[in-house]
Design an enzyme around this catalytic site. Structure first.
Site, PDB file in Angstrom:
ATOM      1  N   SER A 103       0.835  -1.205   0.000  1.00  0.00           N
ATOM      2  CA  SER A 103       0.000   0.000   0.000  1.00  0.00           C
ATOM      3  C   SER A 103       0.866   1.249   0.000  1.00  0.00           C
ATOM      4  CB  SER A 103      -0.885   0.009   1.250  1.00  0.00           C
ATOM      5  OG  SER A 103      -1.527   1.251   1.391  1.00  0.00           O
ATOM      6  N   TYR A 162      -1.075   0.554  10.649  1.00  0.00           N
ATOM      7  CA  TYR A 162      -1.264  -0.139   9.358  1.00  0.00           C
ATOM      8  C   TYR A 162      -0.133   0.229   8.394  1.00  0.00           C
ATOM      9  CZ  TYR A 162      -3.447  -0.993   4.748  1.00  0.00           C
ATOM     10  OH  TYR A 162      -3.712  -1.391   3.451  1.00  0.00           O
TER      11      TYR A 162
HETATM   12  N1  LIG Z   1      -8.766  -1.078  -0.594  1.00  0.00           N
HETATM   13  C1  LIG Z   1      -7.732  -0.241  -0.640  1.00  0.00           C
HETATM   14  O1  LIG Z   1      -7.903   0.988  -0.845  1.00  0.00           O
HETATM   15  C2  LIG Z   1      -6.331  -0.745  -0.462  1.00  0.00           C
HETATM   16  C3  LIG Z   1      -5.295   0.167  -0.646  1.00  0.00           C
HETATM   17  C4  LIG Z   1      -3.988  -0.279  -0.516  1.00  0.00           C
HETATM   18  C5  LIG Z   1      -3.740  -1.598  -0.227  1.00  0.00           C
HETATM   19  N2  LIG Z   1      -4.770  -2.479  -0.032  1.00  0.00           N
HETATM   20  C6  LIG Z   1      -4.440  -3.864   0.273  1.00  0.00           C
HETATM   21  O2  LIG Z   1      -5.075  -4.707  -0.667  1.00  0.00           O
HETATM   22  C7  LIG Z   1      -5.315  -5.990  -0.057  1.00  0.00           C
HETATM   23  C8  LIG Z   1      -6.771  -6.381  -0.276  1.00  0.00           C
HETATM   24  O3  LIG Z   1      -7.590  -5.466   0.450  1.00  0.00           O
HETATM   25  P1  LIG Z   1      -9.114  -5.138   0.106  1.00  0.00           P
HETATM   26  O4  LIG Z   1      -9.244  -3.674   0.056  1.00  0.00           O
HETATM   27  O5  LIG Z   1      -9.567  -5.938  -1.037  1.00  0.00           O
HETATM   28  O6  LIG Z   1      -9.810  -5.573   1.455  1.00  0.00           O
HETATM   29  P2  LIG Z   1     -10.865  -6.733   1.803  1.00  0.00           P
HETATM   30  O7  LIG Z   1     -11.960  -6.774   0.820  1.00  0.00           O
HETATM   31  O8  LIG Z   1     -11.188  -6.494   3.235  1.00  0.00           O
HETATM   32  O9  LIG Z   1     -10.033  -8.090   1.657  1.00  0.00           O
HETATM   33  C9  LIG Z   1      -9.087  -8.462   2.626  1.00  0.00           C
HETATM   34  C10 LIG Z   1      -8.691  -9.898   2.414  1.00  0.00           C
HETATM   35  O10 LIG Z   1      -7.774 -10.245   3.453  1.00  0.00           O
HETATM   36  C11 LIG Z   1      -8.249 -11.425   4.089  1.00  0.00           C
HETATM   37  N3  LIG Z   1      -7.821 -11.403   5.479  1.00  0.00           N
HETATM   38  C12 LIG Z   1      -7.927 -10.395   6.375  1.00  0.00           C
HETATM   39  N4  LIG Z   1      -7.412 -10.777   7.549  1.00  0.00           N
HETATM   40  C13 LIG Z   1      -6.972 -12.052   7.388  1.00  0.00           C
HETATM   41  C14 LIG Z   1      -6.350 -12.993   8.240  1.00  0.00           C
HETATM   42  N5  LIG Z   1      -6.065 -12.721   9.526  1.00  0.00           N
HETATM   43  N6  LIG Z   1      -6.035 -14.206   7.736  1.00  0.00           N
HETATM   44  C15 LIG Z   1      -6.320 -14.516   6.448  1.00  0.00           C
HETATM   45  N7  LIG Z   1      -6.919 -13.665   5.591  1.00  0.00           N
HETATM   46  C16 LIG Z   1      -7.238 -12.450   6.065  1.00  0.00           C
HETATM   47  C17 LIG Z   1      -9.738 -11.390   3.945  1.00  0.00           C
HETATM   48  O11 LIG Z   1     -10.240 -12.697   4.096  1.00  0.00           O
HETATM   49  P3  LIG Z   1     -11.629 -13.001   4.888  1.00  0.00           P
HETATM   50  O12 LIG Z   1     -12.691 -12.291   4.118  1.00  0.00           O
HETATM   51  O13 LIG Z   1     -11.782 -14.461   4.822  1.00  0.00           O
HETATM   52  O14 LIG Z   1     -11.443 -12.455   6.238  1.00  0.00           O
HETATM   53  C18 LIG Z   1      -9.864 -10.866   2.516  1.00  0.00           C
HETATM   54  O15 LIG Z   1      -9.687 -11.931   1.625  1.00  0.00           O
HETATM   55  C19 LIG Z   1      -4.921  -5.828   1.422  1.00  0.00           C
HETATM   56  O16 LIG Z   1      -3.604  -6.279   1.612  1.00  0.00           O
HETATM   57  C20 LIG Z   1      -4.968  -4.318   1.624  1.00  0.00           C
HETATM   58  O17 LIG Z   1      -4.127  -3.911   2.682  1.00  0.00           O
HETATM   59  C21 LIG Z   1      -6.072  -2.078  -0.160  1.00  0.00           C
END
Ligand SMILES: NC(=O)c1ccc[n+]([C@@H]2O[C@H](COP(=O)([O-])OP(=O)(O)OC[C@H]3O[C@@H](n4cnc5c(N)ncnc54)[C@H](OP(=O)(O)O)[C@@H]3O)[C@@H](O)[C@H]2O)c1
Length: 245
Positions: free
Chosen positions: A138, A151
């Site tokens: 990120s 974070y």
């Molecule tokens: N959205 C943004 O703006 C953004 C920006 C920068 C980076 N990111 C990164 O992109 C990635 C995906 O994020 P997203 O926005 O798509 O969020 P999301 O929809 O909340 O997805 C998060 C994923 O992580 C899994 N997860 C969370 N905690 C976990 C744990 N303890 N063990 C195993 N799996 C776990 C969740 O699985 P479950 O559903 O099974 O819990 C889900 O598959 C993350 O690394 C996030 O930090 C996102």
């Protein structure tokens, strides 16, 4: 045929990426914490791509289970060619800033869990002297902001870890790509400010997949975050600490 393990597969970004890989003929093992949701995602991806996707569960914070989990995924796939790390959570940043238990939970779910799982997968890829690792990080990891430094610290550490790993695995022909992701419209960011620069998960997945095909090393998604973070890094610390964002 690529055999790919996707960690955090219930993320809409991961789900869209899974479809890109599957459409290119990859065999997938989709994994997340929530068993029902990951099964639904696997069924959906399998139906759309016409190739059944395997699925399973893992918990990033349950370090003791990681070795067996990675072995099982590789064995069920009949080998392992690539890993996509897409799990993470914002956690409760307000609580984490004063409660070490919450702070450590955020660090484990974004960094130490990733270190554990990627180290195990990297060992496998290094032994076979081929493969790839995509680490979704990120832009929050570029500078410690008062609003999300727990974070941000986890994502910053993850980027350093990926950088060193890329150097070590280069000699074995294993490619490591770091994604510095900007804001994407997912449940993680729902209801937060900054909608102007927010992109759809499918758009993020497209950009990540193109970068993967080009064997990029470090990619900002979308590209303009490279400029934004370049400017943010130049703000003097004495001024940065007073800024509200
Ligand atoms: N959205 C943004 O703006 C953004 C920006 C920068 C980076 N990111 C990164 O992109 C990635 C995906 O994020 P997203 O926005 O798509 O969020 P999301 O929809 O909340 O997805 C998060 C994923 O992580 C899994 N997860 C969370 N905690 C976990 C744990 N303890 N063990 C195993 N799996 C776990 C969740 O699985 P479950 O559903 O099974 O819990 C889900 O598959 C993350 O690394 C996030 O930090 C996102």
């Amino acid at each position: 045929m690529n055999r790919v393990l996707i960690l955090g597969a219930t993320s809409p970004i991961a789900r869209a990426l899974a479809l890109r890989f599957a459409s290119d003929g990859a065999r997938l093992y989709l994994a997340a914490r929530n068993a029902d949701e990951v099964r639904r995602v696997a069924e959906d991806v399998g139906a759309r791509a016409g190739i059944p996707a395997l699925f399973g569960t893992f918990d990033a914070s349950d370090f003791a289970s990681h070795d067996e989990f990675v072995r099982r995924a590789a064995s069920d796939l009949g080998g392992l060619d690539g890993v996509v790390l897409c799990f993470g959570t914002l956690g409760d940043e307000d609580v984490a800033q004063t409660d070490p238990k919450e702070a450590l939970a955020t660090i484990h779910q974004n960094f130490t869990g990733a270190v554990s799982l990627i180290t195990l997968a990297a060992r496998h890829l290094e032994q076979q002297r081929s493969g790839f690792i995509i680490i979704i990080g990120s832009v929050a990891g570029e500078r410690g902001r008062k609003k999300n430094y727990v974070y941000g610290a986890a994502k910053g550490a993850l980027a350093l870890f990926a950088q060193g790993l890329r150097g070590r695995l280069a000699a074995s022909g294993v490619h490591v790509m770091t994604v510095k992701l900007g804001t994407v419209d997912t449940r993680m960011t729902w209801g937060r400010e900054g909608a102007l620069l927010t992109i759809a998960p499918t758009k993020a997945a497209d950009l990540i997949y193109v970068a993967y095909r080009k064997r990029a090393e470090v990619v900002y998604v979308p590209w303009f975050w490279r400029l934004i973070m370049g400017a943010v890094r130049m703000i003097p610390e004495s001024r940065f600490k007073r800024m509200s964002f």
